[in-house]
Motif scaffolding. Structure first.
Motif, PDB file in Angstrom:
ATOM      1  N   ALA A 110       0.821  -1.203   0.000  1.00 53.96           N
ATOM      2  CA  ALA A 110       0.000   0.000   0.000  1.00 53.96           C
ATOM      3  C   ALA A 110       0.858   1.258   0.000  1.00 53.96           C
ATOM      4  CB  ALA A 110      -0.925  -0.002   1.212  1.00 53.96           C
ATOM      5  N   GLY A 111       1.944   1.222   0.776  1.00 58.53           N
ATOM      6  CA  GLY A 111       2.769   2.412   0.941  1.00 58.53           C
ATOM      7  C   GLY A 111       3.477   2.867  -0.316  1.00 58.53           C
ATOM      8  N   VAL A 112       3.882   1.930  -1.172  1.00 56.93           N
ATOM      9  CA  VAL A 112       4.624   2.322  -2.380  1.00 56.93           C
ATOM     10  C   VAL A 112       3.741   3.045  -3.387  1.00 56.93           C
ATOM     11  CG1 VAL A 112       6.307   0.459  -2.136  1.00 56.93           C
ATOM     12  CG2 VAL A 112       4.263   0.092  -3.534  1.00 56.93           C
ATOM     13  N   LYS A 113       2.425   2.949  -3.215  1.00 52.60           N
ATOM     14  CA  LYS A 113       1.499   3.619  -4.128  1.00 52.60           C
ATOM     15  C   LYS A 113       0.874   4.873  -3.510  1.00 52.60           C
ATOM     16  CE  LYS A 113       1.898   0.580  -7.450  1.00 52.60           C
ATOM     17  NZ  LYS A 113       2.446   0.949  -8.780  1.00 52.60           N
ATOM     18  N   TYR A 114       1.436   5.307  -2.399  1.00 56.96           N
ATOM     19  CA  TYR A 114       0.904   6.470  -1.682  1.00 56.96           C
ATOM     20  C   TYR A 114       2.026   7.479  -1.465  1.00 56.96           C
ATOM     21  CZ  TYR A 114      -1.113   9.222   2.138  1.00 56.96           C
ATOM     22  OH  TYR A 114      -1.571  10.251   2.928  1.00 56.96           O
ATOM     23  N   ASP A 115       1.742   8.753  -1.691  1.00 56.13           N
ATOM     24  CA  ASP A 115       2.788   9.772  -1.635  1.00 56.13           C
ATOM     25  C   ASP A 115       3.151  10.195  -0.215  1.00 56.13           C
ATOM     26  OD1 ASP A 115       3.047   9.839  -4.384  1.00 56.13           O
ATOM     27  OD2 ASP A 115       1.585  11.464  -4.647  1.00 56.13           O
ATOM     28  N   GLY A 116       2.255   9.995   0.743  1.00 54.45           N
ATOM     29  CA  GLY A 116       2.526  10.425   2.101  1.00 54.45           C
ATOM     30  C   GLY A 116       3.104   9.313   2.954  1.00 54.45           C
ATOM     31  N   PRO A 117       3.239   9.546   4.274  1.00 55.79           N
ATOM     32  CA  PRO A 117       3.753   8.511   5.185  1.00 55.79           C
ATOM     33  C   PRO A 117       2.785   7.341   5.277  1.00 55.79           C
ATOM     34  CG  PRO A 117       2.977  10.426   6.418  1.00 55.79           C
ATOM     35  CD  PRO A 117       2.949  10.818   4.981  1.00 55.79           C
ATOM     36  N   VAL A 118       3.335   6.141   5.362  1.00 57.12           N
ATOM     37  CA  VAL A 118       2.504   4.939   5.388  1.00 57.12           C
ATOM     38  C   VAL A 118       1.571   4.935   6.596  1.00 57.12           C
ATOM     39  CG1 VAL A 118       4.160   3.488   6.655  1.00 57.12           C
ATOM     40  CG2 VAL A 118       2.541   2.428   5.046  1.00 57.12           C
ATOM     41  N   ASN A 119       1.949   5.617   7.674  1.00 60.34           N
ATOM     42  CA  ASN A 119       1.091   5.677   8.864  1.00 60.34           C
ATOM     43  C   ASN A 119      -0.298   6.224   8.548  1.00 60.34           C
ATOM     44  OD1 ASN A 119       3.925   5.692   9.618  1.00 60.34           O
ATOM     45  ND2 ASN A 119       3.233   5.911  11.723  1.00 60.34           N
ATOM     46  N   ASP A 120      -0.397   7.059   7.524  1.00 60.85           N
ATOM     47  CA  ASP A 120      -1.688   7.622   7.145  1.00 60.85           C
ATOM     48  C   ASP A 120      -2.685   6.544   6.729  1.00 60.85           C
ATOM     49  OD1 ASP A 120      -0.578  10.110   7.522  1.00 60.85           O
ATOM     50  OD2 ASP A 120      -0.502  10.640   5.390  1.00 60.85           O
ATOM     51  N   PRO A 126      -6.086   9.712  12.524  1.00 57.01           N
ATOM     52  CA  PRO A 126      -6.686  11.033  12.258  1.00 57.01           C
ATOM     53  C   PRO A 126      -6.282  11.534  10.875  1.00 57.01           C
ATOM     54  CG  PRO A 126      -5.694  10.947  14.445  1.00 57.01           C
ATOM     55  CD  PRO A 126      -5.279   9.702  13.740  1.00 57.01           C
ATOM     56  N   GLY A 127      -7.260  11.921  10.089  1.00 60.35           N
ATOM     57  CA  GLY A 127      -6.964  12.397   8.741  1.00 60.35           C
ATOM     58  C   GLY A 127      -6.409  11.318   7.849  1.00 60.35           C
ATOM     59  N   GLY A 128      -6.687  10.060   8.182  1.00 54.40           N
ATOM     60  CA  GLY A 128      -6.126   8.942   7.440  1.00 54.40           C
ATOM     61  C   GLY A 128      -6.534   8.942   5.974  1.00 54.40           C
ATOM     62  N   ALA A 129      -5.649   8.415   5.162  1.00 52.91           N
ATOM     63  CA  ALA A 129      -5.877   8.361   3.720  1.00 52.91           C
ATOM     64  C   ALA A 129      -6.569   7.059   3.350  1.00 52.91           C
ATOM     65  CB  ALA A 129      -4.549   8.489   2.981  1.00 52.91           C
ATOM     66  N   ASN A 372      -9.007   3.893  21.744  1.00 54.31           N
ATOM     67  CA  ASN A 372      -9.755   4.252  20.542  1.00 54.31           C
ATOM     68  C   ASN A 372     -11.232   3.889  20.654  1.00 54.31           C
ATOM     69  OD1 ASN A 372      -7.501   5.305  19.136  1.00 54.31           O
ATOM     70  ND2 ASN A 372      -6.875   3.221  18.566  1.00 54.31           N
ATOM     71  N   GLY A 373     -11.682   3.553  21.847  1.00 52.02           N
ATOM     72  CA  GLY A 373     -13.074   3.194  22.055  1.00 52.02           C
ATOM     73  C   GLY A 373     -13.212   1.836  22.708  1.00 52.02           C
ATOM     74  N   LYS A 374     -14.408   1.550  23.169  1.00 49.39           N
ATOM     75  CA  LYS A 374     -14.657   0.291  23.848  1.00 49.39           C
ATOM     76  C   LYS A 374     -14.485  -0.901  22.898  1.00 49.39           C
ATOM     77  CE  LYS A 374     -17.702   1.930  27.540  1.00 49.39           C
ATOM     78  NZ  LYS A 374     -18.984   1.746  28.239  1.00 49.39           N
ATOM     79  N   LEU A 375     -14.114  -2.035  23.487  1.00 48.47           N
ATOM     80  CA  LEU A 375     -13.992  -3.286  22.753  1.00 48.47           C
ATOM     81  C   LEU A 375     -15.240  -4.122  23.005  1.00 48.47           C
ATOM     82  CD1 LEU A 375     -10.324  -4.210  23.782  1.00 48.47           C
ATOM     83  CD2 LEU A 375     -11.046  -3.017  21.707  1.00 48.47           C
ATOM     84  N   GLY A 376     -15.366  -5.186  22.253  1.00 41.34           N
ATOM     85  CA  GLY A 376     -16.401  -6.154  22.581  1.00 41.34           C
ATOM     86  C   GLY A 376     -17.548  -6.153  21.605  1.00 41.34           C
TER      87      GLY A 376
END
Length: 394
Positions: A110-120, A126-129, A372-376
């Motif tokens: 996925a990262g090699v086809k994306y211009d930004g940091p792979v974390n996105d 937040p603001g994920g791609a 990131n919120g409740k589980l279950g």
């Protein structure tokens, strides 16, 4: 049963000698320069590496190597792979190993086809791609457990606190996976059995959901669980039992193939994975071991706090462990005991203390599990509930 769409775009080449299709199959998918990714180098000891290079040579494929991908793979390995892929003009990725290598390579794809940091690209950032294109990926599986060879997800370790992040998209299903049970003969006993625990948890987390009329999915699931319970001890007795290795490998693949046992069901929760990732983050603990440690405590917590779902746990006990108790509460508890006995038989640690966890760390891990919120799904798990489960497992 809810509506669903089912697709598994991955072609599985299963059995002895299937690596013979590797070179030409990569070429048929347009590959000419391959990023060959693997972990600590065991593939050089067991002969797989040399066979891969022979296949590349016969097909006229060039390659560059990314080695040393860690268990609980780090984002730094992903970033290194992205750089290698781009700088060397690669057009295909081959992941060779267990789930860690496969997961890292999905993030690279996925990262090699994306211009930004792979974390996105990680789920929930937040603001994920959005993933819209990936590099072509194939896998050669050398350790059964995660099911990454036949699914669309991966888990990557990020940051100083080793937080687990998920990357997931249908485009990340491998184009093809080579599944040769003989390649798992040399996996150490501990890691083979941790893989078994991982497989079983994948199956159970799709099974313990609100009861809907998904009978086909649940009965198929029960059958796969029974095979895992029957064949894992055979591997302990004889690590080169081909049929046992084959059944466990295929169970690993089928457990998450298109998330088939969740089809028609209401949710995609996996609360045990949410808690288990915190043990891996804090202690670098093998993933499957974390699940074996937590599952009985989670089951008992859920049975206690959501007794309306006791019939599901009782059905599990009767259909998977052949419990003949008519009372649902008693049958469910017997099922938990049978599961604990199985974990003991495959040499999993008995509790968190035995696994090296410190009691003073439980509170922080509970907080992080739900940040990131409740589980279950059967019962909601906030910080207090997760802490109760961790203490019960301690």
């Amino acid at each position: 049963m809810n509506n669903f769409i089912y697709s598994i775009p991955t072609t599985a080449y299963f059995g002895k000698g299937q690596i013979s299709i590797l070179g030409e199959t990569i070429k048929s998918h347009g590959g000419s320069r391959v990023l060959l990714a693997y972990g600590g180098g065991s593939i050089k000891q067991n002969g797989i590496y040399e066979t891969i290079l022979q296949q590349f040579g016969r097909a006229g494929l060039a390659y560059v190597e990314l080695s040393g991908i860690q268990p609980n793979p780090r984002v730094e390995s992903v970033e290194e792979g992205i750089e290698l892929y781009r700088n060397n003009g690669c057009d295909f990725i081959l992941a060779v190993g267990g789930g860690s290598t496969l997961d890292a390579c999905k993030a690279i794809a996925a990262g090699v086809k994306y211009d930004g940091p792979v974390n996105d690209l990680f789920v929930g950032e937040p603001g994920g791609a959005t993933i819209s294109e990936v590099a072509p990926l194939a896998t050669i599986l050398t350790m059964a457990g995660t099911g990454s060879e036949m699914d669309m997800g991966g888990v990557i370790t990020v940051g100083a606190d080793h937080k687990k992040k998920v990357i997931m998209h249908p485009l990340l299903n491998p184009l093809f996976s080579i599944l040769d049970p003989e390649y798992t003969y040399t996996v150490p006993e501990y890691h083979s059995m941790a893989g078994v625990a991982d497989i079983l948890c994948h199956l159970m987390e799709q099974y313990f959901t609100p009861d809907v009329a998904a009978k086909v999915q649940d009965r198929m699931n029960e059958g796969v669980m029974k095979v895992v319970l029957e064949d894992a001890p055979k591997i302990l007795a004889n690590p080169q039992d081909y049929d046992a290795r084959a059944n466990i490998m295929w169970a690993s693949s089928m457990a998450l193939a298109g998330f088939q046992f969740l089809l028609g069901k209401p949710s995609f929760a996996f609360p045990l994975h949410g808690m288990g990732h915190e043990l891996s983050s804090k202690y670098d603990m093998t993933h499957g071991v974390t699940l074996a440690l937590l599952t009985p405590a989670w089951m008992r917590h859920t049975m206690s706090t959501a007794p309306a779902y006791l019939p599901i746990f009782a059905r599990f006990a009767r259909n998977v462990f052949d419990i003949r108790e008519e009372d649902d509460a008693k049958a469910a508890e017997e099922g938990v005991k049978k599961l604990q006995a199985f974990y003991s038989a495959i040499k999993m640690p008995a509790n968190l203390r035995e696994a090296g966890v410190k009691e003073e760390d439980l509170n922080v891990m509970a907080e992080k599990a739900v940040e990131n919120g409740k589980l279950g799904i059967l019962t909601p798990l906030g910080k207090d509930e997760v802490l109760q489960i961790l203490r019960a497992a301690f």
